[in-house]
Design a protein around this motif. Sequence first.
Motif, PDB file in Angstrom:
ATOM      1  N   ALA A  60       0.881  -1.176   0.000  1.00  0.00           N
ATOM      2  CA  ALA A  60       0.000   0.000   0.000  1.00  0.00           C
ATOM      3  C   ALA A  60       0.916   1.222   0.000  1.00  0.00           C
ATOM      4  O   ALA A  60       1.400   1.633   1.047  1.00  0.00           O
ATOM      5  N   PHE A  61       1.177   1.761  -1.173  1.00  0.00           N
ATOM      6  CA  PHE A  61       2.139   2.861  -1.283  1.00  0.00           C
ATOM      7  C   PHE A  61       1.630   4.088  -0.520  1.00  0.00           C
ATOM      8  O   PHE A  61       0.545   4.597  -0.827  1.00  0.00           O
TER       9      PHE A  61
ATOM     10  N   CYS B  15       1.655   8.407  -6.049  1.00  0.00           N
ATOM     11  CA  CYS B  15       1.196   7.130  -6.611  1.00  0.00           C
ATOM     12  C   CYS B  15      -0.295   7.132  -6.919  1.00  0.00           C
ATOM     13  O   CYS B  15      -0.765   6.321  -7.725  1.00  0.00           O
ATOM     14  N   TYR B  16      -1.040   8.029  -6.296  1.00  0.00           N
ATOM     15  CA  TYR B  16      -2.494   8.054  -6.475  1.00  0.00           C
ATOM     16  C   TYR B  16      -2.945   9.218  -7.354  1.00  0.00           C
ATOM     17  O   TYR B  16      -3.935   9.097  -8.073  1.00  0.00           O
ATOM     18  N   GLN B  17      -2.217  10.308  -7.317  1.00  0.00           N
ATOM     19  CA  GLN B  17      -2.587  11.451  -8.145  1.00  0.00           C
ATOM     20  C   GLN B  17      -2.268  11.208  -9.616  1.00  0.00           C
ATOM     21  O   GLN B  17      -2.924  11.749 -10.502  1.00  0.00           O
ATOM     22  N   ASN B  18      -1.238  10.397  -9.887  1.00  0.00           N
ATOM     23  CA  ASN B  18      -0.856  10.124 -11.270  1.00  0.00           C
ATOM     24  C   ASN B  18      -1.343   8.771 -11.771  1.00  0.00           C
ATOM     25  O   ASN B  18      -1.170   8.435 -12.922  1.00  0.00           O
TER      26      ASN B  18
ATOM     27  N   MET C 265      -7.336  14.918   0.964  1.00  0.00           N
ATOM     28  CA  MET C 265      -8.626  14.365   0.558  1.00  0.00           C
ATOM     29  C   MET C 265      -8.604  13.857  -0.873  1.00  0.00           C
ATOM     30  O   MET C 265      -9.449  13.057  -1.273  1.00  0.00           O
ATOM     31  N   GLY C 266      -7.633  14.295  -1.656  1.00  0.00           N
ATOM     32  CA  GLY C 266      -7.567  13.879  -3.046  1.00  0.00           C
ATOM     33  C   GLY C 266      -7.010  12.483  -3.253  1.00  0.00           C
ATOM     34  O   GLY C 266      -7.150  11.912  -4.337  1.00  0.00           O
ATOM     35  N   TRP C 267      -6.364  11.923  -2.226  1.00  0.00           N
ATOM     36  CA  TRP C 267      -5.750  10.605  -2.431  1.00  0.00           C
ATOM     37  C   TRP C 267      -5.862   9.665  -1.240  1.00  0.00           C
ATOM     38  O   TRP C 267      -5.724   8.450  -1.398  1.00  0.00           O
ATOM     39  N   SER C 268      -6.138  10.201  -0.059  1.00  0.00           N
ATOM     40  CA  SER C 268      -6.130   9.356   1.138  1.00  0.00           C
ATOM     41  C   SER C 268      -7.230   8.300   1.121  1.00  0.00           C
ATOM     42  O   SER C 268      -7.054   7.204   1.671  1.00  0.00           O
ATOM     43  N   VAL C 269      -8.368   8.601   0.487  1.00  0.00           N
ATOM     44  CA  VAL C 269      -9.446   7.611   0.415  1.00  0.00           C
ATOM     45  C   VAL C 269      -8.982   6.393  -0.380  1.00  0.00           C
ATOM     46  O   VAL C 269      -9.192   5.243   0.027  1.00  0.00           O
ATOM     47  N   ASP C 270      -8.324   6.646  -1.520  1.00  0.00           N
ATOM     48  CA  ASP C 270      -7.797   5.536  -2.322  1.00  0.00           C
ATOM     49  C   ASP C 270      -6.719   4.776  -1.551  1.00  0.00           C
ATOM     50  O   ASP C 270      -6.674   3.539  -1.583  1.00  0.00           O
ATOM     51  N   PHE C 271      -5.853   5.513  -0.882  1.00  0.00           N
ATOM     52  CA  PHE C 271      -4.794   4.866  -0.100  1.00  0.00           C
ATOM     53  C   PHE C 271      -5.389   3.967   0.981  1.00  0.00           C
ATOM     54  O   PHE C 271      -4.966   2.813   1.152  1.00  0.00           O
TER      55      PHE C 271
END
Length: 346
Positions: free
Chosen positions: A93-94, A99-102, A169-175
């Motif tokens: 889990a990076f 890793c999530y924005q791109n 908030m832009g990536w933590s949900v995916d993480f």
Amino acid sequence: MDFREINLARARMYHFLSAMFRDEVPEALLEKMSSGVFFDQLLVLQDSCSIQDFCSGLGRITGYLKSKSAAAAYKELRHDYAELFLNAGKNPAFPYESCYQNRDPLVMQDAVTSVRKAYREAGVRKSEGYADLDDHIAVELEFMRYLAEKAADDNDQNSQFDFLRNHLMGWSVDFCAVLTGATSSDFYRGLAELTMSFLFNERMYSFAALAQQEAAPAYLHVLEQMSKAIAGLGLEKGYTLIAEGAAPVAANRSVKTHCYICLGLCGQEVTLKDGIITSCKGLSGDPKGGGRLCVKGANAHANTYSAYRLKSPLIKENGRFRKASWQEALDLTASRLKAMDPETVA
């Protein structure tokens, strides 16, 4: 709670989450979490909490801590941490915004440039003592702690909510979703649920605060109770991942080198922006590549910034890896080499 107390309670929550993600959870901290004020307060909050995901996360964490000693939990969580965050397992889990924005498993992307800008504007930088990257989840959480503590004193709400909206908030949900699916540990599943629920409610709180409206009573109750629990852990008062003083922007530059992917060693010109490689192209006049690069050579920086690269020496114990220092790894290697019969080594 008044405005100042709310921000200090929020800061404590960010502090706690940052401490959970920044490295292996120390055995001494697990001991404190397994007993005393923290554990008792979590049990009380479980009975009175009306935020479902938050309650679920608390239940998983308290259940895990109750099921084993701090020493046993520490040993198990060391392996979990290595598999999840140090690429020792099959499903990492990076913990990096890049890793999530791109949508690619690459670190040191535009997100790093963006968070560095936010840190500079706030007059801070990632601490040189923390070896991981600027957009690591733990660094961003500690930065939010810093902004919340600052807001408690000077009532500056905008900067913290801008960072929350534009970054966490832009990536933590995916993480957190990836973390939940990657781990079999109730501790880290609970931590993922806790983090996701807290940040979602933070977003709702930001809307209320900017509109000068009352925050949801259920969220304020959670903040108040968690603040009391975290106070019982005695976390460090200072900052460990960020430091005062903005870091200067490194000048854009080009470096002439050659590609290492194959034995052709074609000439290569690498462009750097704020110390980050942004492109690779053929070196004009190079007799080997003729100023051109193959597809692999032109994307060589993807190898450099692959999120799958190992970040630490690892030692395998009972079939699972754990983090080790270079000294420990070298000492172990040396001791095993010395123990070998020279006659049996090719």
